[in-house]
Structure formats: structure tokens, C-alpha cells
Write an enzyme that holds these catalytic residues in place. Structure first.
Site, PDB file in Angstrom:
ATOM      1  N   GLY A  12       0.782  -1.227   0.000  1.00  0.00           N
ATOM      2  CA  GLY A  12       0.000   0.000   0.000  1.00  0.00           C
ATOM      3  C   GLY A  12       0.812   1.274   0.000  1.00  0.00           C
ATOM      4  N   MET A  91      -3.680  -6.955  -7.444  1.00  0.00           N
ATOM      5  CA  MET A  91      -3.236  -8.109  -8.228  1.00  0.00           C
ATOM      6  C   MET A  91      -4.355  -9.106  -8.471  1.00  0.00           C
ATOM      7  SD  MET A  91      -0.262  -7.199  -8.844  1.00  0.00           S
ATOM      8  CE  MET A  91       0.981  -6.064  -8.248  1.00  0.00           C
ATOM      9  N   VAL A  93      -7.632  -9.867 -11.350  1.00  0.00           N
ATOM     10  CA  VAL A  93      -8.270  -9.473 -12.606  1.00  0.00           C
ATOM     11  C   VAL A  93      -9.592  -8.787 -12.277  1.00  0.00           C
ATOM     12  CG1 VAL A  93      -9.256 -10.283 -14.772  1.00  0.00           C
ATOM     13  CG2 VAL A  93      -7.175 -11.352 -13.881  1.00  0.00           C
ATOM     14  N   ASN A 108      -5.544   3.108 -13.001  1.00  0.00           N
ATOM     15  CA  ASN A 108      -4.522   2.168 -12.534  1.00  0.00           C
ATOM     16  C   ASN A 108      -3.152   2.824 -12.635  1.00  0.00           C
ATOM     17  OD1 ASN A 108      -3.477  -0.511 -11.776  1.00  0.00           O
ATOM     18  ND2 ASN A 108      -2.683  -0.580 -13.863  1.00  0.00           N
ATOM     19  N   HIS A 110       0.834   1.855 -13.276  1.00  0.00           N
ATOM     20  CA  HIS A 110       1.701   0.782 -13.764  1.00  0.00           C
ATOM     21  C   HIS A 110       3.151   1.272 -13.736  1.00  0.00           C
ATOM     22  CE1 HIS A 110       2.792  -2.879 -15.871  1.00  0.00           C
ATOM     23  NE2 HIS A 110       3.557  -2.144 -16.651  1.00  0.00           N
ATOM     24  N   ASP A 147      -9.536  -0.459 -18.964  1.00  0.00           N
ATOM     25  CA  ASP A 147     -10.519  -1.052 -19.867  1.00  0.00           C
ATOM     26  C   ASP A 147     -10.404  -2.570 -19.774  1.00  0.00           C
ATOM     27  OD1 ASP A 147      -8.276  -1.749 -21.336  1.00  0.00           O
ATOM     28  OD2 ASP A 147      -8.696  -0.391 -23.017  1.00  0.00           O
ATOM     29  N   GLU A 148     -10.993  -3.282 -20.738  1.00  0.00           N
ATOM     30  CA  GLU A 148     -11.025  -4.740 -20.639  1.00  0.00           C
ATOM     31  C   GLU A 148      -9.679  -5.400 -20.894  1.00  0.00           C
ATOM     32  OE1 GLU A 148     -15.220  -3.439 -21.084  1.00  0.00           O
ATOM     33  OE2 GLU A 148     -13.306  -2.874 -22.001  1.00  0.00           O
ATOM     34  N   GLY A 149      -8.731  -4.694 -21.458  1.00  0.00           N
ATOM     35  CA  GLY A 149      -7.410  -5.264 -21.689  1.00  0.00           C
ATOM     36  C   GLY A 149      -6.518  -5.126 -20.468  1.00  0.00           C
ATOM     37  N   ASP A 151      -3.508  -3.242 -19.100  1.00  0.00           N
ATOM     38  CA  ASP A 151      -2.689  -2.029 -19.287  1.00  0.00           C
ATOM     39  C   ASP A 151      -2.919  -1.388 -20.648  1.00  0.00           C
ATOM     40  OD1 ASP A 151      -1.521  -2.569 -16.760  1.00  0.00           O
ATOM     41  OD2 ASP A 151      -0.001  -3.839 -17.673  1.00  0.00           O
TER      42      ASP A 151
END
Length: 259
Positions: A12, A91, A93, A108, A110, A147-149, A151
Site C-alpha cells: 500500500g 493483483m 483481474v 490504474n 503501472h 478497460d477490458e485489456g 494495461d
């Protein structure tokens, strides 16, 4: 007041950066309604409790199947009435139904400069190991919409960080956290809280590699942006100071960040 839920699986540190930024005024008009972790031992839950924030563990292990877990996760977020979901090292999905429910309201962080070292299998130290193996001189961090992918969502903000010859994955990871992640995530949240991140879907016509047309978009009441497509060049004209970031994505989707 922007109400956010922070989803996290581990220590965190990005959560702490958000908490600290709200406390010291770098993020304003924002409240963390809940911190949710899939890991009952996550230090992030301790950080939340210490800051007086509701901390909840929702683990797949608590449910008979993944669909029940997905439903519980979405229900927990919905019940808090949040405006934005922040994935800060989560971590798991993210369920497709949650992505649809919070379309363009989920971000998100990354630890690389997307599109480098991202996608399936690139998480944690694996990202930095790959960067060092490839021999890049610059890495960094990216905040993007989800989105659905993996990254693949529109990029909001990036910050580069130097890669040094004697770096180990652990050393590089720490530098990117300190110099990029803990800086840009709070900044993006503050921008969203003040309606300064706008996602525009542009329908341009492609002819021989040239994008044609110059539509005018009223992206905010006080902002006018004219996007002229001339041989892959985007010209921005507006009556406010500085467009901080324009991300050109697939010739169709732009994130325009103003202020």
C-alpha cells in the site's frame, strides 16, 4: 467532493501517497471512502485503519466461485457510493462487469512507460527485471484508465525515471515509486476531482496515412480546444494556460488534461 475506493493487494505505498497527499493538501475535494484488499494480510489494510479509513478484505478464497467474488467486490464498491476506483497494486483481474459499471471512472498505476513492459505477466519486480534485461536507459510510471485489456486503457499521465548502470530490480523499483508513482497518482486524482481530465473519442477520417478534419470540442465550459489533424500532428489552441498532457491513442481516443 470526489469519493474514491482504493483497491490494493500488498504494502500500500501508493495508497499511503494518496493518504498523505490528501492530508497535506496536494489532493483536495477528495475522500477515500474505502480501501479494499483481496489479501487479509495486506499492510495496506493497516495503513487505512491507521488513517481512519474503512478497510475491507474481500478475497476470492471466501467464495465458492469467481463469479460470487466478482459480485461481492462490485457490491462493496457500489455500496460506498464512490465516484472513482483507484487500482493501486491490485493483483486481481478486475471483473468485466465492474469495468463496464465504472467505465472511465477507474484508474490504474503501472510501473513502466506504457506501452513498454506492460500487459500479461508484467507486474511487480517482473517489470523492472524486464527493463534491465532490455537495457533501457529510461523507465518510469503510467497512470491510465482501465478497460477490458491489460494495461491497454487510455493514458492520463506518465513520468520518466532514469535507469542507472548499477541498478537492481529492487533499486529501480524503489526509485520509480519515489520519483514517479507517488507523484503522478496523487496529481491525477486531484485533476479528476476538479474535472480536469476529459476523455474524448474522436472520429477522424484516415486517407493515405493522414488524419483529416479539425473538429472543435468544448471540453470544459472555460476551455476550447481545436484539434487539427495534419500528418500525425495535433495542434492545440485554447484560452487557458498550458495543456499539460495530450495522449494520442490509436488515432481516435485522446485524454486531454488541462490546468
Amino acid at each position: 467532493m470526489l469519493k474514491i475506493a482504493v483497491l490494493v493487494s500488498g504494502g500500500g505505498t501508493n495508497l499511503q501517497a494518496i493518504i498523505d497527499s490528501i492530508a497535506d493538501g496536494r489532493i483536495t475535494d477528495t475522500e477515500i471512502k474505502v480501501v479494499i484488499s483481496n489479501n487479509p494480510k495486506a499492510k495496506a489494510l493497516e495503513r487505512a485503519a491507521k488513517a481512519g479509513i474503512e478497510a475491507v478484505c474481500i478475497s476470492p478464497k471466501q467464495y465458492a466461485d469467481r463469479e460470487l467474488f466478482n459480485d461481492a467486490l462490485l457490491e462493496a464498491v457500489n455500496a460506498r457510493g464512490v465516484d472513482l476506483i483507484v487500482l493501486a497494486g491490485f493483483m486481481v483481474v478486475v471483473p468485466e462487469k465492474m469495468i463496464k459499471a465504472y467505465r472511465n471512472r477507474m484508474i490504474n498505476i503501472h510501473p513502466s512507460l506504457i506501452p513498454s513492459f506492460c500487459g500479461t505477466g508484467y507486474y511487480g519486480l517482473h517489470v523492472h527485471e524486464a527493463a534491465l534485461k532490455r537495457g533501457v536507459k529510461i523507465s518510469g510510471a503510467t497512470v491510465h484508465f482501465v478497460d477490458e485489456g491489460t494495461d491497454t486503457g487510455p493514458i492520463i499521465m506518465q513520468k520518466p525515471v532514469e535507469v542507472r548502470p548499477d541498478d537492481t530490480p529492487e533499486v529501480l523499483q524503489r526509485r520509480i515509486m519515489e520519483q514517479a508513482e507517488w507523484q503522478i497518482m496523487p496529481k491525477v486524482i486531484d485533476l479528476i476531482a476538479h474535472d480536469k481530465v476529459i476523455l474524448l473519442e474522436l472520429h477522424a477520417v484516415r486517407a493515405d496515412g493522414v488524419l483529416e478534419g479539425a473538429p472543435i470540442f468544448h471540453v470544459l465550459p472555460e476551455v476550447k480546444a481545436e484539434l487539427a489533424f495534419l500528418t500525425h500532428t495535433v495542434e492545440i489552441m485554447q484560452d487557458m494556460e498550458a495543456v499539460c498532457c495530450i495522449q494520442f491513442l490509436a488515432a481516435r481516443v485522446h485524454v486531454v488534461q488541462t490546468g
